[in-house]
Design an enzyme around this catalytic site. Structure first.
Site, PDB file in Angstrom:
ATOM      1  N   HIS A  78     -20.632 -26.365 -61.263  1.00 26.13           N
ATOM      2  CA  HIS A  78     -20.747 -25.746 -60.359  1.00 26.13           C
ATOM      3  C   HIS A  78     -22.101 -25.799 -59.684  1.00 26.13           C
ATOM      4  O   HIS A  78     -23.113 -25.824 -60.408  1.00 26.13           O
ATOM      5  CB  HIS A  78     -20.663 -24.213 -61.069  1.00 26.13           C
ATOM      6  CG  HIS A  78     -21.181 -23.087 -59.790  1.00 26.13           C
ATOM      7  ND1 HIS A  78     -20.378 -22.977 -58.753  1.00 26.13           N
ATOM      8  CD2 HIS A  78     -22.234 -22.297 -59.649  1.00 26.13           C
ATOM      9  CE1 HIS A  78     -20.797 -21.995 -58.064  1.00 26.13           C
ATOM     10  NE2 HIS A  78     -21.964 -21.600 -58.403  1.00 26.13           N
ATOM     11  N   ASP A 128     -24.697 -25.242 -56.995  1.00 26.96           N
ATOM     12  CA  ASP A 128     -25.149 -24.007 -55.958  1.00 26.96           C
ATOM     13  C   ASP A 128     -25.861 -24.826 -54.818  1.00 26.96           C
ATOM     14  O   ASP A 128     -27.068 -25.512 -55.089  1.00 26.96           O
ATOM     15  CB  ASP A 128     -26.162 -23.156 -56.571  1.00 26.96           C
ATOM     16  CG  ASP A 128     -25.621 -22.024 -57.324  1.00 26.96           C
ATOM     17  OD1 ASP A 128     -24.604 -21.507 -57.067  1.00 26.96           O
ATOM     18  OD2 ASP A 128     -25.752 -21.883 -58.628  1.00 26.96           O
ATOM     19  N   ASP A 185     -23.111 -24.475 -64.575  1.00 25.87           N
ATOM     20  CA  ASP A 185     -23.811 -24.845 -63.305  1.00 25.87           C
ATOM     21  C   ASP A 185     -24.529 -26.327 -63.541  1.00 25.87           C
ATOM     22  O   ASP A 185     -25.039 -26.632 -64.789  1.00 25.87           O
ATOM     23  CB  ASP A 185     -25.029 -23.744 -63.212  1.00 25.87           C
ATOM     24  CG  ASP A 185     -24.618 -22.432 -62.838  1.00 25.87           C
ATOM     25  OD1 ASP A 185     -23.474 -22.460 -62.701  1.00 25.87           O
ATOM     26  OD2 ASP A 185     -25.507 -21.704 -62.729  1.00 25.87           O
ATOM     27  N   HIS A 214     -23.167 -18.086 -51.940  1.00 22.16           N
ATOM     28  CA  HIS A 214     -23.392 -16.921 -52.588  1.00 22.16           C
ATOM     29  C   HIS A 214     -24.765 -16.569 -53.039  1.00 22.16           C
ATOM     30  O   HIS A 214     -24.973 -15.776 -53.931  1.00 22.16           O
ATOM     31  CB  HIS A 214     -22.335 -16.867 -53.463  1.00 22.16           C
ATOM     32  CG  HIS A 214     -22.417 -17.907 -54.520  1.00 22.16           C
ATOM     33  ND1 HIS A 214     -21.527 -19.058 -54.471  1.00 22.16           N
ATOM     34  CD2 HIS A 214     -23.088 -18.079 -55.706  1.00 22.16           C
ATOM     35  CE1 HIS A 214     -21.436 -19.798 -55.463  1.00 22.16           C
ATOM     36  NE2 HIS A 214     -22.450 -19.442 -56.136  1.00 22.16           N
TER      37      HIS A 214
END
Length: 1147
Positions: free
Chosen positions: A173, A175, A424, A571
């Site tokens: 993940h 970001d 992450d 997000h």
């Protein structure tokens, strides 16, 4: 002869309308006050005098209208004869369109009202989220190893007949900004993940991986050589690498507007099509903080068949797990068949990390996250480390892991199990790839070679999982037929999210509101630029001449703006949940893109209004047009309009698809100005003082512009005295008494009896604003009167504070944890109240210590005049752990029901629940919130996303800013202390109901007037001044459409498509349309709308004035799939609520 007869008939008709409206207006005369709100002597004589004054004014206004009509007719005759216009100016005659007065009743077809009026029928096996919320007790008992769940047991022989099929899906993940900026994350982590992926997946064809953020992938792609690109293409073709969702980012689903959600999806999918030829099939959203059905609908319209969600309230997860409804068809609330269905998987446990994805016990699952092997940088918080798999421990390790897999599978209806493997920024180093893939492969090989275990385990992509799931239920591979083993149909949304205890994530609905506003400013400018750019390209082709127009440069600016806006939908961006310097990075990108798209707008408008096209030249250092529109903070980006001997020309762009009458305000250096329209008529104008300008050298000039749909109008500003340009007059109050202001040259002051409420009014509304000492610390607005039927409503505006709890866990960027109910805002000193009254608008501005609150009424017949403009400029930089909210209290009996929109696309009914904590009753408001009872509806339309609630019947509350001194333990590691002075803009709309809405229906729709008012608020007219230069060329208005679009049809975008070679535009554009659902149950007299409805049909060729449709093809939302259609390609037809895309080529 024929022409003059038409003029005579037209003139007579207008005269009749004028006389009739005079009669109606007289009927509505208020007895005790004149329109400016000052009291006059009472008694019969006073009333008579008042009526006579009123009549004189009306007659004068109507004489003006008649004179204007007469002039227009004469002018039209002259123009018909000799085509001359503006002998003294630089405007020449184009297709000048007269906007006739709007019909008194709206031409809304009764059939078009049936959609919102249908009675709701729930699917037989349907799950409605409103019912689920009613059902749940929201208690939080300890569930054992699965703390928020329950104990799961199974019999060993359950899989004897049908083995368990396990798909372990490796993911990382990434970001695009959070604790580091997008570029820093890319440099430090993401590029290494992707580089290792190419090497490590090639080592073993059984290995799989999914990727979702195209923002990172495209940056990496640009840096790698052709050999590596071929290797990536091979991995995709072999099915080892899957792109899931394929948007520019994994967007926030609460604050993002559907325009931006679509735009980032199109940007990602177009990039994939051009560079990889890939069409994503499955959505993957593991980290957004709550989920919206809007996103499900957009994915379905883009041609995806499946999706996955993760952050859902723990009580809902537990309930769905016990009912085995974690996999369902997600259907829109407004959809009565199954056309919007998409297959959705909800992850059952606390997080998407490895400890919470293999099964219910995180202490055990953590032992199978081989990045946490002893000696590494991270370990298991449960203090039992993973063990590398060897021949000695493999049997025990397989039994332990298989037990978790089996328990997890008991929560689902099939024997196909999903086990994500990632977290992450995982898989940065080669060693981690080896640790995870080699150890898991040993476990799989053992499981698969022992038939007595009845399990088949492998690495898979997310689509591999859904394919197997569909096969096991007898569904078709991509369609939505339910199959033999019926999965439930679910409707509703998943807000507001709580991950544990009373920790509701309703803080981020407001956090960093300055940037949430900036997002909308870029959105509206980007859309305006896209449409104007596409029309300019088509026009240039039509004229068939080489032009100096910077088509490729402008396309690059548009692409960068699309990507910066897309990045901000992430997000941790629009949510306001990034580190301070990351927020600054996002803000800088947004700001630069606003400036860049303005360059696109002015260079395109320049080409379109120029009469002599070959004379066009592009000079970026000295552009022909300059933006003069008010922007983010009310007076920023404004160029002073200086007057010398020459008049100044102003070009006004209407970015909406509706003809409209709206206010334009520009900053000028003198109050003595006359405004002329394209016919050479003087336009009524108002000059007002500029209050935040120390020099007093500047004046605001406002006038009402008539703007054709998507058109460019031309106005002329000349220096000189002009009776139709009137100065506003002012009154100042403090502490219940009047104060006088010196140095107010050019502007008269007026006075009234002390302590009387101040009134401002327009043709539609009358507002009473209290200024008495007893009330100034409580309230601003007190009452609203609708002139249509003279009904009065209590509508009170006040401000309130929230603190944060004294418990260990306090409010932060994500969480809202208030200490108690809000306390009334009472400033330390009495506010100064400034009352402005003028012919075009009146306003009352109250200046408190932390808030400047303005109520404005436009003196315009039509949409602009029917709502109150509210602007709050908030500054809480001196506060500690406080949040400030605006509260609107009305006498509507709304009980515990209210309505918030989802992403500006649809409205979701809400119920305030006493069983939930206060913070759980706040919901995201992207475009509007409303309350209603059987008699009326009160809507608050917003120009930025914020958190909203209705905690008591008749009351609305909106959090405007939050300042919090601590982190809320969700990983950010800081509070929210970077507050800026933030202007929040709203429109308050009060509408009388003519027919009641079904009380318990899970859907609701705004009125057409509400939709239009929202458009006006978020897509204001854009003004551009012609720069002062000696060679002033002739300009003509640009009118691309012969009529407005139907009232319910919104042009979402007209977006130029990139050419396959090079970075410039192709000859095609994506035409994206949305047919809005609307409620006809409101009085629609005098709404002033210049449009009708047409059952969702548009004949594009007929609407265009000078362009032709060369080709038009229906495609999926993001242009990935072409739809074969037997229908007439020229006729566009949409169902209510439908969003459709067409590949369009104009010439």
């Amino acid at each position: 002869m024929k022409l003059s007869r038409q003029f005579t008939v037209c003139g007579s008709a207008i005269f009749c309308v004028v006389v009739f409206s005079l009669y109606l207006m007289l009927d509505h005369i208020d007895q005790s006050k004149n329109p400016n709100g000052e009291r006059i002597q009472n008694g019969p004589l006073g009333i008579l005098q008042d009526k006579i004054d009123h009549l004189e004014r009306l007659l004068a206004e109507n004489n003006e209208i008649i004179a204007n009509i007469r002039d227009s007719v004469i002018n039209l005759r002259e123009t018909v004869k000799d085509g001359k216009m503006f002998p003294e100016g630089n405007m020449s005659q184009g297709d000048v369109e007269l906007l006739l007065p709007a019909p008194a009743l709206l031409p809304i077809h009764s059939e078009d009202c049936q959609f919102a009026a249908r009675t709701y029928s729930k699917a037989a096996d349907g799950v409605q989220m409103l019912d689920v919320y009613d059902l749940l007790s929201f208690d939080n008992p300890d569930g054992g190893v699965w703390k928020q769940g329950f104990d799961i047991s199974y019999q060993d022989n359950e899989w004897d007949n049908e083995q368990l099929q396990v798909f372990v899906v490796p993911h990382s993940h990434n970001d695009p900004g959070w604790l580091k900026t997008f570029d820093d994350y890319y440099r430090d982590q993401t590029q290494h993940i992707l580089n290792n992926m190419v090497v490590k997946l090639h080592e073993d064809s059984r290995r799989k991986m999914i990727w979702s953020e195209i923002s990172y992938f495209s940056k990496w792609w640009d840096s790698i050589d052709e050999q590596k690109r071929d290797a990536v293409r091979r991995l995709i073709e072999s099915g080892q690498l899957e792109v899931a969702t394929g948007g520019w980012v994994m967007p926030d689903e609460a604050n993002s507007h559907y325009f931006a959600l679509i735009d980032q999806l199109v940007e990602g999918h177009q990039w994939l099509e051009i560079n990889l030829g890939v069409k994503p099939k499955t959505g993957w959203a593991v980290d957004p903080f709550g989920h919206t059905p809007t996103h499900a609908y957009l994915l379905r319209q883009a041609g995806l068949s499946n999706m996955l969600i993760q952050r859902v309230h723990y009580s809902v997860k537990k309930h769905f797990s016990s009912q085995k409804t974690l996999e369902f068809f997600w259907r829109q609330n407004w959809d009565q068949d199954s056309s919007s269905d998409i297959l959705c998987h909800m992850m059952p446990f606390y997080s998407y990390d490895v400890p919470h994805t293999c099964g219910p016990d995180p202490k055990i699952c953590c032992q199978f996250d081989f990045k946490r092997l002893p000696g590494g940088r991270i370990s298991c918080p449960w203090r039992i480390p993973p063990q590398a798999i060897t021949d000695n421990n493999i049997q025990e390790r397989v039994q332990t892991l298989l037990d978790q897999y089996r328990k997890k599978s008991k929560l689902f209806r099939t024997n196909v199990l999903l086990a994500p493997l990632g977290d992450d920024f995982r898989y940065t180093e080669a060693v981690e790839w080896d640790q995870q893939f080699e150890n898991y492969q040993k476990l799989f090989d053992y499981m698969n070679s022992h038939p007595e275990l009845h399990v088949q385990a492998q690495f898979g992509t997310i689509s591999d999982y859904f394919e197997a799931l569909r096969k096991s239920t007898g569904m078709d591979p991509v369609g939505m037929n339910v199959g033999q083993l019926a999965l439930p149909v679910l409707s509703g949304d998943f807000f507001t999210y709580a991950d544990r205890d009373d920790h509701y994530w309703s803080g981020y609905f407001t956090s960093r509101p300055f940037y949430k506003r900036l997002d909308r400013v870029l959105e509206s400018h980007l859309r305006a630029a896209e449409v104007l750019y596409s029309l300019t390209l088509a026009n240039i082709q039509k004229y068939g001449q080489p032009s100096d127009y910077p088509a490729v440069d402008n396309y690059k600016l548009l692409t960068e703006a699309r990507r910066n806006l897309g990045l901000f939908q992430h997000h941790d961006a629009i949510t306001g949940t990034g580190k301070d310097w990351v927020v600054v990075d996002y803000g800088t990108r947004l700001f630069h893109s606003i400036l860049n798209v303005k360059r696109v707008i002015v260079s395109s408008a320049h080409w379109l209004v120029l009469k002599d096209k070959p004379a066009y030249y592009h000079d970026p250092s000295n552009p022909f047009l300059q933006m003069v529109t008010e922007s983010v903070a009310k007076k920023c980006f404004i160029k002073m309009l200086n007057f010398f001997a020459v008049p100044r020309l102003l070009v006004v762009y209407n970015p909406t698809e509706q003809a409209r009458t709206s206010m334009v305000t520009v900053y000028v250096t003198t109050p003595k100005v006359r405004v002329l329209n394209a016919l050479g008529h003087v336009v009524r104008a108002q000059v007002s003082a500029v209050w935040n300008d120390a020099s007093h050298a500047a004046t605001d000039l406002s006038f009402v512009a008539q703007a054709a749909p998507l058109g460019l109008s031309v106005y002329q500003l000349m220096e000189g005295m002009e009776p139709r340009t009137e100065a506003a007059k002012y009154m100042f109050l403090q502490d219940g008494g009047q104060i006088s202001v010196s140095k107010l040259e050019h502007f008269p002051q007026f006075y009234q009896q002390d302590a009387a409420p101040v009134h401002i009014e327009n043709p539609h509304l009358k507002l009473s604003i209290s200024t008495t000492a007893a009330l100034w610390n409580i309230s601003c607005l007190q009452k609203m009167r609708l002139k249509e039927d003279d009904s009065e409503f209590l509508v009170k505006v006040e401000f309130v504070w929230y603190g944060t709890t004294s418990n260990k866990d306090k409010s932060g960027a994500y969480l809202f944890l208030p200490d108690k109910e809000a306390t009334i805002y009472s400033p330390s000193q009495p506010p100064v109240v400034r009352v402005t009254k003028g012919p075009l608008f009146s306003e009352v501005t109250t200046t408190f210590t932390q808030i400047t609150h303005t109520l404005r009424l436009y003196n315009i017949h039509g949409v602009e005049g029917q709502s109150v403009e509210l602007c709050n400029t908030v500054d809480i930089r001196g506060e500690i752990n406080r949040e400030i909210a605006m509260r609107i209290t009305s006498d509507l009996n709304s009980k515990d029901r209210f309505f918030t929109d989802l992403n500006g696309y649809q409205v979701q009914p809400r119920k305030t629940m006493a069983k939930l904590p206060l913070q759980a009753n706040f919901y995201p408001m992207t475009s509007m919130v409303y309350l209603q009872d059987s008699s009326a509806r009160l809507s608050l339309l917003t120009a930025q996303s914020l958190g909203a609630a209705s905690l008591k019947s008749g009351q609305l509350e909106v959090i405007m800013d939050r300042r919090l001194n601590q982190d809320d333990n969700r990983g950010l590691g800081q509070g929210v202390l970077d507050n800026k002075i933030t202007a929040n803009s709203f429109r308050l709309l009060l509408e009388k109901r003519s027919s009641a809405e079904e009380e318990t229906a899970p859907n609701s729709y705004p009125s057409i007037l509400s939709h239009m008012s929202y458009m006006y608020l978020n897509h204001p007219l854009i003004s551009m001044a012609v720069s002062q230069r000696s060679d002033a060329p002739s300009l003509i208005p640009y009118i691309p459409l012969s009529a407005s679009f139907p009232c319910d049809m919104h042009l979402v975008n007209l977006r130029a498509i990139q050419s396959k070679e090079g970075g410039g535009p192709s000859e095609q554009a994506a035409l994206i349309l949305h047919r809005k659902g609307f409620d006809c149950g409101f009085s629609n007299r005098n709404t002033g709308l210049l449009c009708s409805t047409t059952h969702g049909k548009i004949l594009l060729e007929k609407l265009l004035t000078d362009l032709k449709v060369k080709s038009i093809t229906p495609v999926s939302l993001s242009l990935m799939h072409t739809h074969n259609s037997d229908a007439d390609p020229q006729e566009i037809s949409l169902k209510p609520m439908e969003i459709r895309t067409y590949r369009l080529q104009l010439s």
